[in-house]
Write a protein that holds these residues in place. Sequence first.
Motif, short mmCIF file in Angstrom:
data_model
loop_
_atom_site.label_atom_id
_atom_site.label_comp_id
_atom_site.label_asym_id
_atom_site.label_seq_id
_atom_site.Cartn_x
_atom_site.Cartn_y
_atom_site.Cartn_z
N SER A 109 25.83 -4.68 0.75
CA SER A 109 26.98 -5.48 0.31
C SER A 109 27.45 -6.47 1.36
N ASN A 110 27.31 -6.11 2.65
CA ASN A 110 27.82 -6.98 3.70
C ASN A 110 26.74 -7.81 4.39
N ASP A 111 25.56 -7.23 4.51
CA ASP A 111 24.49 -7.91 5.26
C ASP A 111 23.15 -7.77 4.53
N PRO A 112 23.00 -8.36 3.32
CA PRO A 112 21.74 -8.21 2.58
C PRO A 112 20.61 -8.93 3.32
N LYS A 113 19.42 -8.36 3.24
CA LYS A 113 18.25 -8.95 3.88
C LYS A 113 17.14 -9.14 2.84
N GLU A 114 16.23 -10.08 3.15
CA GLU A 114 15.16 -10.41 2.21
C GLU A 114 13.86 -10.66 2.95
N SER A 115 12.77 -10.52 2.21
CA SER A 115 11.43 -10.82 2.72
C SER A 115 10.63 -11.45 1.60
N SER A 116 9.51 -12.08 1.97
CA SER A 116 8.66 -12.71 0.95
C SER A 116 7.20 -12.42 1.25
N ALA A 117 6.37 -12.57 0.21
CA ALA A 117 4.93 -12.36 0.35
C ALA A 117 4.21 -13.16 -0.73
N ASN A 118 2.92 -13.38 -0.50
CA ASN A 118 2.10 -14.07 -1.49
C ASN A 118 1.41 -13.04 -2.38
N ILE A 119 1.54 -13.24 -3.68
CA ILE A 119 0.90 -12.39 -4.66
C ILE A 119 -0.13 -13.24 -5.38
N SER A 120 -1.40 -12.89 -5.31
CA SER A 120 -2.48 -13.67 -5.92
C SER A 120 -2.99 -12.97 -7.16
N VAL A 121 -3.03 -13.72 -8.27
CA VAL A 121 -3.57 -13.20 -9.52
C VAL A 121 -4.94 -13.86 -9.71
N VAL A 122 -5.99 -13.06 -9.63
CA VAL A 122 -7.36 -13.55 -9.76
C VAL A 122 -7.84 -13.29 -11.18
N LEU A 123 -8.32 -14.34 -11.84
CA LEU A 123 -8.74 -14.22 -13.25
C LEU A 123 -10.18 -13.74 -13.33
N ASN A 124 -10.42 -12.82 -14.25
CA ASN A 124 -11.76 -12.36 -14.56
C ASN A 124 -12.36 -13.25 -15.64
N ASN A 125 -13.55 -13.74 -15.42
CA ASN A 125 -14.21 -14.61 -16.39
C ASN A 125 -14.79 -13.79 -17.54
N LEU A 126 -14.40 -14.15 -18.76
CA LEU A 126 -14.93 -13.50 -19.95
C LEU A 126 -15.90 -14.43 -20.65
N ASN A 127 -16.76 -13.88 -21.43
CA ASN A 127 -17.73 -14.67 -22.18
C ASN A 127 -17.09 -15.09 -23.50
N GLU A 128 -16.49 -16.27 -23.49
CA GLU A 128 -15.75 -16.74 -24.66
C GLU A 128 -16.60 -17.58 -25.61
N HIS A 129 -17.60 -18.27 -25.07
CA HIS A 129 -18.29 -19.28 -25.84
C HIS A 129 -19.79 -19.01 -25.88
N ALA A 130 -20.36 -19.26 -27.03
CA ALA A 130 -21.82 -19.21 -27.15
C ALA A 130 -22.39 -20.47 -26.51
N PRO A 131 -23.61 -20.41 -26.00
CA PRO A 131 -24.23 -21.62 -25.45
C PRO A 131 -24.31 -22.72 -26.51
#
Length: 620
Positions: A109-131
């Motif tokens: 309440s009197n002395d709030p503290k904060e921190s930060s970080a990088n969050i990486s979301v890596v996408l998995n490649n799916l087979n969506e399309h026929a050749p």
Amino acid sequence: MKTQLLQVFSLLVILILPSCDRNENPPVIADQFFYLDENSRIGTLVGTVEARDLDEQQSLTFEIVEGNSEHTFTLEWNTGKLLVRNNEALDFETTQRIDLQILVCDNHSNDPKESSANISVVLNNLNEHAPEIKDQRFSVFKGSEAGTIIGKVIATDIDSDQSLTFKMEAGNEAKVIQLDTISGLITVKDESWFDDSLNQELVCMVSVCDNDSAQAMKNDALITIWVMETLSTTIDISGYAQKGPFILGSSIAISELTDDLQPTGRVFSTQIADNSGIYNLPAVELESRYILITADGFYFNERSGELSEAQLTIHSLVDTWDRESFNINMISHLQKDRIFELVKGGMGFGEAKRRAQSEILDIFGFTSMDQLASEEMNIARSGDDNAMLLAISIILQGYRTTGEFSEFMSRLIIDFRGDGILDDESIGEELINAINTANLQDIRQAIEQRYAGLGIEYEIPDFEKYIDQFIENFGIEPTNQFVYPASGSNGLNYLNPEVNVAKLNWDEVWGHFIVDVPEGRSLKFDVIHDETLYISTFSGTNLVWGNYERIDGTIGHNLFECTSTGECSVDVVFVYSPDPARSNLVTFDYYEDGASTPTFSRILQIDAEGGPPIDSTLFK
């Protein structure tokens, strides 16, 4: 004694209580990675952001502060759960990783503290399309030996990291050809089949499949192989060389090319037969179906209405199979290097030629209407595709000399040939600057006079429609417009097209003619009035009064010409006759860039009720 104990206890309370409420440590959070399938549904849990606080009895809150511009994710503030909010951005083919910056805060309440970080979301490649594979056509000579390369089947896959394999599905039961399953290369296997005069065509179905281990996908296409009767074919090659039309005596060279567009060393030559640009080379014996036609000579410049001052070289790359017209023009010239690049990358000639032509038209915002190949187009024939060709020729020419035009074309071709897109915006600016100054009426008149003078039939197509379309939709604003200031040091600029009324009184006797002429452009203007008006000019800069003429003794023409680029100006005063029936209207005709007819006109109304200057001696 009691008093002393009480004092000691009070001191301990004072010392101990503040330390219980002290926030000594910020939250602890490390960089983290999550893995997510592309196109995951809205609401899918990506993961829970981990964080802790070394201080006891502290609860944490979470917030995304950077990297979520498309609102792809939502982060529960009290749990740290990261969820999918907008899955449109979760496409591996365009984005493989999304980096977020997360802020975590404690609740002191009197002395709030904060921190930060990088969050990486890596996408998995799916087979969506026929050749993707299209029907393809190849040719091979009769009597070809086993191992002769017929062609290469072309297929693509939008999904990255997919390798393709090919398979013969039907049509090759006799095993007359061999299909390489990895490269798609087709070769002759049974040479006796190709030596049989009854066999003229082979149609097979080929499939292409990707290598996705979970869900492989495939597509089919028809492959047609034509068997050419002999190793040499005799054809007549004729057509038109047009920029405007090339003139009598211009040279034509025809170079034979192999299937992979390399020179065979066999070259045939002739000359253009007349000023319409026509040429004819009969009974040409070819051992390959592909040729490069080169025209070199002087041509009719449709922008200037005169012959070019130097020679120009243009090309046309043609498949002679089932072709009757072999014209050479601006579209065929622009697409040549692009075709070479596409064929070098494994694309078949026919598809490469169609694609290159479509990409060229797309630069100018056009779409083929008549489905003509470039070698079939003719600027002196009706039709939308012919109109597009003539429009492109006019746009490219501008007011350039032949040398400048050739250099400009080379820059455009170098920019275009790699990816089929015009990337250099400066080239686009030059295109729009060159055409926005054109007088299309003068250009049509020049072209029609040229063809009429040749005594041949012609029908100039509606190129104006496509030039107007180009100017309206090109997306780059001209940077070479004439600038007309609203006023000068002594009063109104009467030359400004937006000035419709000039109110003159004894305090504002003077006015100006002022224009800023951009580089490469020119301007003349005619000030027209009746006999009740006289113009006096003083102290001009780069603007000369060419001549004054009265028509029928009543209408006066005052022709002014800018002698340089930059500011052109002159101080002006209108002097009136005392005749109460005097006219209050002055017409301005503007002739931009050497036009023979006015580019535009306007009328200026002179309001002289406040006491205009009157000199009776000028009108005796």
